[in-house]
Design a protein around this motif. Sequence first.
Motif, short mmCIF file in Angstrom:
data_model
loop_
_atom_site.label_atom_id
_atom_site.label_comp_id
_atom_site.label_asym_id
_atom_site.label_seq_id
_atom_site.Cartn_x
_atom_site.Cartn_y
_atom_site.Cartn_z
N ALA A 1 -6.79 -5.87 -9.08
CA ALA A 1 -7.77 -6.25 -8.05
C ALA A 1 -7.17 -7.11 -6.94
O ALA A 1 -7.42 -6.85 -5.76
CB ALA A 1 -8.98 -6.92 -8.69
N PRO A 2 -6.37 -8.15 -7.25
CA PRO A 2 -5.82 -8.96 -6.15
C PRO A 2 -4.96 -8.14 -5.18
O PRO A 2 -5.06 -8.33 -3.96
CB PRO A 2 -4.97 -10.01 -6.88
N SER A 3 -4.16 -7.23 -5.69
CA SER A 3 -3.34 -6.39 -4.82
C SER A 3 -4.22 -5.49 -3.97
O SER A 3 -3.99 -5.32 -2.77
CB SER A 3 -2.38 -5.53 -5.64
N PHE A 4 -5.24 -4.93 -4.60
CA PHE A 4 -6.17 -4.05 -3.88
C PHE A 4 -6.87 -4.81 -2.76
O PHE A 4 -6.98 -4.33 -1.63
CB PHE A 4 -7.18 -3.47 -4.87
N LEU A 5 -7.30 -6.03 -3.06
CA LEU A 5 -8.02 -6.84 -2.07
C LEU A 5 -7.11 -7.31 -0.93
O LEU A 5 -7.58 -7.62 0.15
CB LEU A 5 -8.69 -8.03 -2.74
N ASN A 6 -5.81 -7.36 -1.19
CA ASN A 6 -4.84 -7.76 -0.16
C ASN A 6 -4.29 -6.57 0.62
O ASN A 6 -3.25 -6.67 1.25
CB ASN A 6 -3.70 -8.56 -0.78
N GLY A 7 -4.98 -5.44 0.55
CA GLY A 7 -4.60 -4.29 1.35
C GLY A 7 -3.62 -3.34 0.68
O GLY A 7 -3.21 -2.35 1.28
N MET A 8 -3.20 -3.65 -0.54
CA MET A 8 -2.25 -2.76 -1.23
C MET A 8 -3.05 -1.85 -2.18
O MET A 8 -2.89 -1.87 -3.39
CB MET A 8 -1.21 -3.58 -1.98
#
Length: 135
Positions: A29-36
């Motif tokens: 989730a953190p990577s997804f939320l940071n545009g990755m």
Amino acid sequence: MNQRFASKVDTWLVVVIVASFGVSVLATAPSFLNGMWWVGIPVILIYGFVIWIFRTTYYVIEGSELLVRSGPFRWRVTISEIDDILPTRNPLSSPALSLDRLKISYSNGRSIMISPADREGFLKAIEGLRRRGSG
């Protein structure tokens, strides 16, 4: 007439898969939320494959053959070549969604483990065909 038998599904297996999916989603989730967003693609593909396996693991008696299907995998066992069917709890990989399994030995030392939900109905159907084939 074809007879289809669904695989028995162990509750603990469903819990483990759902929990691991949850952990995977939380971890990415953190990577997804940071545009990755692409980081989530492997998670989606893996769990898509798992869902495919769960939805398509079953056993069909077609004429003189047993068709075993699990996702993209298929096996055909000629019923007259079955040597033995024994209960097992062997955890090795197989087209079975439960550890309450049947080991089918056939054709010169080959075997496959399955877990029909209606074990008694499955065994009666196979035994009926084996008796008819030998008589």
